[in-house]
Design an enzyme around this catalytic site. Structure first.
Site, short mmCIF file in Angstrom:
data_model
loop_
_atom_site.label_atom_id
_atom_site.label_comp_id
_atom_site.label_asym_id
_atom_site.label_seq_id
_atom_site.Cartn_x
_atom_site.Cartn_y
_atom_site.Cartn_z
N ALA A 66 0.87 -1.17 0.00
CA ALA A 66 0.00 0.00 0.00
C ALA A 66 0.91 1.22 0.00
CB ALA A 66 -0.87 -0.01 1.25
N GLY A 112 0.55 -4.97 0.89
CA GLY A 112 -0.65 -5.05 0.04
C GLY A 112 -0.38 -5.74 -1.29
N GLU A 115 -0.63 -9.31 -0.47
CA GLU A 115 -2.05 -9.57 -0.16
C GLU A 115 -2.87 -9.62 -1.45
OE1 GLU A 115 -1.88 -6.36 2.74
OE2 GLU A 115 -2.76 -7.71 4.22
N GLU A 135 4.62 -5.12 7.35
CA GLU A 135 3.84 -4.08 8.04
C GLU A 135 4.29 -3.81 9.47
OE1 GLU A 135 2.55 -6.32 5.97
OE2 GLU A 135 0.98 -5.39 4.75
N1 COA Z 1 4.59 3.15 -0.62
C1 COA Z 1 4.96 4.30 -1.18
N2 COA Z 1 6.06 4.45 -1.93
C2 COA Z 1 6.82 3.36 -2.12
C3 COA Z 1 6.49 2.11 -1.57
C4 COA Z 1 5.32 2.04 -0.79
N3 COA Z 1 4.91 0.89 -0.26
N4 COA Z 1 7.45 1.22 -1.92
C5 COA Z 1 8.34 1.89 -2.67
N5 COA Z 1 7.96 3.18 -2.79
C6 COA Z 1 8.63 4.25 -3.54
C7 COA Z 1 9.82 4.79 -2.76
O1 COA Z 1 9.40 5.76 -1.81
C8 COA Z 1 10.63 5.39 -3.89
O2 COA Z 1 10.03 6.61 -4.27
P1 COA Z 1 10.95 7.93 -4.48
O3 COA Z 1 11.88 7.55 -5.61
O4 COA Z 1 9.97 8.99 -4.86
O5 COA Z 1 11.67 8.16 -3.20
C9 COA Z 1 10.40 4.43 -5.04
O6 COA Z 1 9.19 3.72 -4.72
C10 COA Z 1 11.50 3.40 -5.19
O7 COA Z 1 11.69 2.73 -3.97
P2 COA Z 1 13.11 2.64 -3.21
O8 COA Z 1 12.82 2.41 -1.75
O9 COA Z 1 13.96 3.77 -3.56
O10 COA Z 1 13.68 1.29 -3.87
P3 COA Z 1 14.74 0.30 -3.23
O11 COA Z 1 15.17 -0.62 -4.31
O12 COA Z 1 15.78 1.03 -2.48
O13 COA Z 1 13.89 -0.56 -2.13
C11 COA Z 1 11.98 -1.78 -1.32
C12 COA Z 1 12.85 -1.41 -2.55
C13 COA Z 1 10.78 -2.55 -1.84
C14 COA Z 1 12.79 -2.66 -0.38
C15 COA Z 1 11.54 -0.50 -0.60
O14 COA Z 1 10.96 0.40 -1.54
C16 COA Z 1 10.53 -0.72 0.49
O15 COA Z 1 10.86 -1.19 1.55
N6 COA Z 1 9.23 -0.35 0.23
C17 COA Z 1 8.19 -0.43 1.21
C18 COA Z 1 7.72 -1.85 1.37
C19 COA Z 1 6.66 -1.94 2.44
O16 COA Z 1 6.91 -1.73 3.61
N7 COA Z 1 5.42 -2.28 2.03
C20 COA Z 1 4.34 -2.47 2.92
C21 COA Z 1 3.53 -1.23 3.02
S1 COA Z 1 2.19 -1.44 4.17
#
Ligand code: COA
Length: 260
Positions: A66, A112, A115, A135
């Site tokens: 999400a 999400g 999910e 989460e």
């Molecule tokens: N919500 C909002 N934005 C998200 C996102 C999320 N769940 N997951 C990734 N993004 C965005 C990042 O903020 C970033 O945006 P920006 O370039 O404007 O800063 C872009 O997507 C790329 O992500 P980034 O974190 O830079 O890539 P990465 O390769 O370093 O890491 C992940 C990849 C998946 C490990 C990392 O993005 C992450 O941990 N995301 C969240 C996962 C999460 O907790 N999901 C559950 C949500 S309830």
């Protein structure tokens, strides 16, 4: 159908729906959830579509969860509503689709995103996929069905480990645990899903619709899945597909199903 965050292509009765926010790793913001809900409703009522494949744009992510930026300042009632709306508009809708839904997991499937994949009927992953429910690392719990659907697929102990540690697992482990049906290379992922959808599309859409209702019934509280199976089995006998399938068998020819 035109959407800002989705791309829909339909070919040979198979719909390919791509969640298209690659610079946000296809994170599910409210707008995307609304679009998906609307799109799924349309697909469900489209008689020519026999199966649906959902994937994410790009080579990095299926869906990274999400959209965290949208709920970071929410209070309890807003959090509750976010979860409840998501269940009704998207996750339960996917599970209850009358056409088989295949998640083509082409990279990160987190929160999400996992999910969403778990609400689908079948999951195929690429070998670079990473799956998890992170989460609790953000101070919340999975709110789009993760605490319910993950244990259904992998058992309560493994689900507890994944949810409590917030760690991602590799595609190969996901296959070993039964979280995905199969792991293939990223280059092959869509073709494998299309081939699978093609095998499904040869069968009676009417019967598949009844099979989905019956399968889902076994996972609903207070519902006797065996009783639902009896009812759904009975309903098949009303369909033109049933007449066609049995007649074609006796006439030693391939059936031509209409889904009616
Ligand atoms: N919500 C909002 N934005 C998200 C996102 C999320 N769940 N997951 C990734 N993004 C965005 C990042 O903020 C970033 O945006 P920006 O370039 O404007 O800063 C872009 O997507 C790329 O992500 P980034 O974190 O830079 O890539 P990465 O390769 O370093 O890491 C992940 C990849 C998946 C490990 C990392 O993005 C992450 O941990 N995301 C969240 C996962 C999460 O907790 N999901 C559950 C949500 S309830």
């Amino acid at each position: 159908m035109e959407f800002k965050n989705l791309v829909l292509k339909v070919e040979n009765g198979i719909a390919l729906l791509t969640i298209n926010r690659p610079d946000k790793l296809n994170a599910l913001n409210i707008e995307t959830i609304e679009e998906l809900s609307h799109c799924l409703h349309g697909i469900n009522h489209h008689a020519d579509i026999k199966a649906l494949i959902i994937t994410g744009a790009g080579e990095k992510a299926f869906v990274a969860g999400a959209d965290i930026s949208e709920f970071a300042d929410f209070g309890m009632d807003q959090g509750r509503k976010l979860s409840a709306d998501g269940h009704v508009k998207l996750f339960d809708r996917i599970e209850a689709m009358s056409k088989p839904v295949i998640a083509a997991i082409n990279g990160f499937a987190l929160g999400g995103g996992l999910e969403l994949a778990m609400a689908a009927h079948i999951r195929i992953a690429s070998d670079n996929a990473k799956l998890g429910l992170p989460e609790v690392s953000l101070g919340v719990i999975p709110g789009y069905g993760g605490t319910q659907r993950l244990p259904q697929l992998v058992g309560k102990g493994r689900a507890a480990e994944m949810i409590f540690t917030a760690q991602m697992i590799a595609a190969a482990d996901a296959e070993k645990f039964g979280l995905v049906n199969k792991v293939v290379s990223q280059a092959d992922l869509l073709n494998v899903c299309i081939e699978l959808a093609g095998k499904i599309a040869k069968n009676s859409p009417a019967a598949i619709k009844h099979a989905i209702v019956s399968l889902n019934a076994g996972f609903k509280d207070g519902v006797n899945g065996y009783h639902v199976e009896i009812d759904e089995f009975g309903k098949c006998f009303l369909s033109e597909d049933f007449k066609e399938g049995t007649t074609a068998f006796m006439e030693k020819r391939k059936p031509s199903f209409t889904g009616k």
